[in-house]
Design an enzyme around this catalytic site. Sequence first.
Site, PDB file in Angstrom:
ATOM      1  CG  MET A  47     -14.784  68.553  51.194  1.00 54.49           C
ATOM      2  SD  MET A  47     -16.368  68.765  52.222  1.00 54.49           S
ATOM      3  CE  MET A  47     -16.607  70.336  52.003  1.00 54.49           C
ATOM      4  CG  PHE A  67      16.515  78.970  27.788  1.00 56.62           C
ATOM      5  CD1 PHE A  67      16.495  77.808  28.734  1.00 56.62           C
ATOM      6  CD2 PHE A  67      16.360  79.906  28.262  1.00 56.62           C
ATOM      7  CE1 PHE A  67      16.735  77.936  30.051  1.00 56.62           C
ATOM      8  CE2 PHE A  67      16.327  80.174  29.789  1.00 56.62           C
ATOM      9  CZ  PHE A  67      16.399  79.471  30.608  1.00 56.62           C
ATOM     10  CD  GLN A  68      13.082  80.458  30.991  1.00 59.65           C
ATOM     11  OE1 GLN A  68      12.834  81.713  30.780  1.00 59.65           O
ATOM     12  NE2 GLN A  68      13.045  80.020  32.235  1.00 59.65           N
ATOM     13  CE  LYS A  97      14.440  90.040  24.580  1.00 53.40           C
ATOM     14  NZ  LYS A  97      15.789  89.655  25.497  1.00 53.40           N
ATOM     15  CD  GLU A 121       6.214  82.546  37.176  1.00 55.76           C
ATOM     16  OE1 GLU A 121       6.949  82.987  36.850  1.00 55.76           O
ATOM     17  OE2 GLU A 121       5.926  81.641  38.159  1.00 55.76           O
TER      18      GLU A 121
END
Length: 556
Positions: free
Chosen positions: A469, A110-111, A160, A48
Amino acid sequence: MKTGARTLIEALQREGVDTIFGYPGGVVLPIYDELYDSSVRHILVRHEQAAAHAADGYARASGRVGVCLATSGPGACNLVTGIATAYMDSIPIVALTGQVPTALLGNDAFQESDITGITMPVTKHNYLVKDVADLDRVVQEAFYVARTGRPGPVLVDLPKDVTTSVAKSNPVPEAVSLRGYQPTYQGHVRQIDKALDLITGAERPLIYAGGGVVLSGASAELLEFAETAAVPVTTTLMGLGAVPGDHPLNLGMLGMHGTQSANYAVTECDLLLAIGARFDDRVTGKIETFAPNATVIHIDIDPAEIGKNKKVDVPIVGDVKAVLQALLRRMQKRGDTANWVSRINAWKAQYPLRFRDDDHLRPQYVIRELSDVLKGEGIITSEVGQNQMWTALYYRFTKPRTWITSGGLGTMGYGFPAAIGAHYACPDVPVVDVAGDGSFQMNIQELGTVAHYRIPVKVMILNNMYLGMVRQWQELFYDRRYSYTELPPVDFVKIANAYGVDGIRVDAKDGVREAIETALATDGPFVLDFRVEREENVFPMVPAGAAINEMIGVRQ
């Protein structure tokens, strides 16, 4: 009657969205089901974070709003680094995130994650949609906020049940009107006249141009103004390409790794015209010694930036393009800057960028060859670190929106997915990601994306087997105590081949140009692994806390 998911897709189409970068999950399945038959192209990334960076690269290359999509919980959280990257560099993206049903909000379902709360500090605005009837309006507002005023990322969180609900369509407003959000586009006339008087009366004027010039589409106006007023220009990292790299008035980049002529000019100028720049610490060094003898004019669309880091004598709030057009319309004379320009040209001749051009494979040589092969054309993205600075210094950018890099946040792993987004914004333009071996491994899984879609992005790894760096700082300031900055050798060509991507390893200087030409001539993606000198450093360099004319690693 239609579902929220269908409403969302139609709203995106009204906004002109042609590409979404995303990764599916449970609560966004209604949206993905609508995408199945949609004309909107969806690019399946492998992480993602890459979706956010690709949307960012799309926006920087095209000037349009980029769009990414992720599921709730970990999917949404994985967007945060990319959203913060866009926020720091004022890039317009809209991040769409799935969310648990509204009845479960706050229940640790959940999630579930409070993504609007998490991203509040790094978004220009965000929305949690709780009623499907609001969806059309929210999408329209999100795109409007993202692209207007000072651009930036906007997040829209979609439970949802909102995407599955069915509701009558509400009329879409003809125009967005948000109380309290009225960006100023036209600069104040009296301030513009005051600025013109100072510019034409100055003996040693200098333009300091930042990313706001590129974002505003004001490169042509900037160049015309600089030529009309005979004022030299130095640009920030984000402003590269706003003025052609070979233009006689261009001093190159200023700041920590800026050119000597640019840093000396800032120190000696008597008038500094800052345009779309924010006086970042990597530009100014010790702020008390930055342009110490200069009257400062600052043009910026965001009033919060004016006076934030540096005292300003003439503030002009407005869109850079509109203000420069007003300056050009009202300019009736030009100052006498011949002696000043001559002095700057002497610095440029005395202190050119140099590196040891010998038989060894040095990264600066690789970048110079790339610039020669592409003639400064194409779109160049970069990762972050030495690879970024060498590209900024040695690639001759000729146009705006052809240099895509993470400036403010300095996000390793940015360049490769950003290159994917840039390709979809400008499919007919060659896109090259200049990477370090450390940064490239942060999103190396996107080799799966470029292989899947045969995206013709070319990756040039300046491979020194260090976090370069950080190692440079350890060499210069920590007695070469290389604490956890050495990376074991990796066969990037074999990894690329495992994904179905072609590649070449280059160990010698005489193979550089042929390898670049081969990569550019090959259809589809390509990986070049340049095994460069391991302890090559980026110079010039201003140590932390020093004035920008106190550079090290340069020949006087």
